[in-house]
Design an enzyme around this catalytic site. Structure first.
Site, mmCIF file in Angstrom:
data_model
loop_
_atom_site.group_PDB
_atom_site.id
_atom_site.type_symbol
_atom_site.label_atom_id
_atom_site.label_comp_id
_atom_site.label_asym_id
_atom_site.label_seq_id
_atom_site.Cartn_x
_atom_site.Cartn_y
_atom_site.Cartn_z
ATOM 1 N N GLY A 72 0.787 -1.221 0.000
ATOM 2 C CA GLY A 72 0.000 0.000 0.000
ATOM 3 C C GLY A 72 0.819 1.271 0.000
ATOM 4 O O GLY A 72 2.052 1.257 -0.060
ATOM 5 N N GLY A 91 2.780 1.191 3.163
ATOM 6 C CA GLY A 91 3.587 -0.025 3.251
ATOM 7 C C GLY A 91 4.817 -0.028 2.376
ATOM 8 O O GLY A 91 5.895 -0.477 2.796
ATOM 9 N N ASP A 122 2.246 12.271 14.794
ATOM 10 C CA ASP A 122 1.826 13.484 15.513
ATOM 11 C C ASP A 122 3.028 14.204 16.118
ATOM 12 O O ASP A 122 3.106 15.434 16.105
ATOM 13 C CB ASP A 122 0.820 13.126 16.614
ATOM 14 N N ARG A 131 5.110 15.747 13.185
ATOM 15 C CA ARG A 131 4.467 16.977 12.716
ATOM 16 C C ARG A 131 4.658 18.122 13.703
ATOM 17 O O ARG A 131 4.976 19.255 13.307
ATOM 18 C CB ARG A 131 2.977 16.728 12.496
ATOM 19 N N HIS A 181 -5.000 9.415 18.643
ATOM 20 C CA HIS A 181 -4.463 9.675 17.307
ATOM 21 C C HIS A 181 -5.588 10.073 16.357
ATOM 22 O O HIS A 181 -5.710 9.534 15.260
ATOM 23 C CB HIS A 181 -3.734 8.424 16.804
#
Length: 337
Positions: A33, A36, A172, A175, A199
Site C-alpha cells: 500500500g 507499506g 503526531d 508533525r 491519534h
C-alpha cells in the site's frame, strides 16, 4: 573517470542505530500500500533488520522483488494472500501493520472503522497464532479503536502482553516537531514535542510546554498551532484532493518508531517514544504518553508530566471521544466470531 559514489549511511535523524547485536525479522502487513511500500523501503535500509517479511493481499511478490535488488543486508520475502500469512509471521520479532484503506476528503479516521477494524482483527488473530511474542506496532486507523481490537483478540488467545502492543502515534510528534521548528526557526531534528492522548482530531494533545528546547507562544498562536497539529492529517488529505492520505510522512514516522523499538530490543538505553498503549495514567484504558522502551517492550510509562491549564483542558476535552472509540473497538472484538 567515473567513480562510484560512496553509499551514504541511511539515517532517520533520530531513529536509525548502527547497532547489530541482534538483527531482527520484521514483518510489514499491508506492504503493497501507500504507506507499506515506502515504509518497507526505509526498513530495508536498516542494519537492524536481517529479514524483511512483506505481506499483503495483492502485489507483494513485485514489491519484494523490487526491494530485494537494493544493496543492503536485509533479506526480503514476499507473501500474498491469507494462505501465506502464517509464513510471513513465523519467527517475527516485530510486526508493523499499516494495512487498511486510506482516508479520502470528507472522511474522518472513524469512517474507516468498519473496513479497517475487520482487517486488523484478522491480522491480530494471525499474530496471536504465529508470533505471539512479537512487538506489534499498529498504524492502521482509527488507532484509537484498532489497538483495543488487537488487544482483545490477543486476550482471547491468552497471549496478550500490553508491554508489546503499540499504537503508532509518531506522526503526531513528527508533525509537531516540524511545525514548531518552522515557527521558531529551529532545526527540526533537534526539536522534541511530546504528544499525548490518542491519534485523531482533538484526542491529539501536543504538550508544547514540555518541548525541548523550551519554546513559548502567545495564546492565540498556541491555539492555532495546536489545531494545526490536530488536523494535520486532514491538511494532507485535502491537499492530495482524493488521491490518498498521509503516506510518505507516515512511513517515515512508522520507520522511526520501529527503529526505536529495535534499538531498545538491542539493549540501547534511554530510548523514549510516545505511543498509544494500555495505560493507567488517566481514566482511559488506552492513552498515549512518553514511554521508556527496553528489551521486552515498555520498560516504564513516563506519564503526562506537569501540564499547563491549557493542556489540562485539552486532556479533559479529549476523554469522552477517546473512551467512545475504545468502547467501540472492544465491542467489535467481543462480537467477532
Amino acid at each position: 573517470m567515473f567513480t562510484r559514489a560512496v553509499r551514504p549511511t541511511m539515517s532517520l535523524v533520530r531513529g536509525l542505530s548502527t547497532a547489530t547485536q541482534h538483527r531482527a525479522k520484521v514483518a510489514v502487513l499491508g506492504a503493497s500500500g501507500g504507506i507499506g511500500q515506502p515504509l518497507s523501503l526505509l526498513l530495508k535500509n536498516s542494519p537492524l533488520v536481517s529479514h524483511l517479511s512483506l505481506y499483503d493481499i495483492a502485489h507483494t511478490p513485485g514489491v519484494a522483488a523490487d526491494l530485494g535488488h537494493i544493496e543492503t543486508r536485509a533479506r526480503v520475502t514476499g507473501h500474498m494472500g491469507a494462505e501465506q500469512l502464517a509464513a510471513a509471521l513465523q519467527g517475527c520479532d516485530v510486526v508493523v501493520i499499516p494495512a487498511g484503506v486510506p482516508r479520502k476528503p470528507g472522511m474522518t479516521r472513524d469512517d474507516l472503522f468498519n473496513t479497517n477494524a475487520t482487517i486488523v482483527a484478522v491480522l491480530a488473530d494471525a499474530c496471536a497464532r504465529h508470533c505471539p511474542e512479537a512487538m506489534i506496532c499498529v498504524i492502521a486507523n482509527p488507532v484509537n479503536s484498532t489497538i483495543p481490537i488487537l488487544s482483545e483478540i490477543m486476550k482471547k488467545h491468552g497471549v496478550y502482553n500490553p508491554n508489546r502492543v503499540f499504537g503508532v502515534t509518531t506522526l503526531d510528534i513528527v508533525r509537531a516537531n516540524a511545525f514548531v521548528a518552522e515557527l521558531k526557526g529551529l532545526d527540526p531534528a533537534r526539536v522534541n514535542v511530546p504528544v499525548v492522548g490518542g491519534h485523531a482530531g482533538k484526542t491529539i494533545i501536543p504538550l508544547i510546554s514540555q518541548c525541548t528546547p523550551k519554546v513559548e507562544f502567545p495564546a492565540d498562536q498556541l491555539a492555532a498551532l495546536t489545531g494545526r497539529i490536530q488536523e494535520a492529517g486532514t491538511e494532507v488529505v485535502k491537499a492530495k484532493a482524493g488521491a490518498g492520505s498521509a503516506t510518505l510522512s507516515m512511513a517515515y514516522a512508522g520507520a522511526r518508531f520501529t527503529f526505536s523499538v529495535l534499538d531498545a530490543m538491542n539493549g540501547k538505553e534511554g530510548v523514549v517514544e510516545c505511543a498509544y498503549v494500555r495505560s493507567e495514567e488517566t481514566d482511559c484504558k488506552y492513552f498515549s504518553t512518553p514511554l521508556l522502551l527496553g528489551k521486552s517492550g515498555i520498560e516504564k510509562n513516563l506519564g503526562l508530566g506537569k501540564l499547563t491549564a491549557f493542556e489540562e483542558k485539552l486532556v479533559a476535552d479529549a476523554m469522552a471521544e477517546l473512551k467512545g472509540s475504545i468502547k467501540k473497538g472492544e465491542e467489535f472484538a467481543a462480537n467477532m466470531k
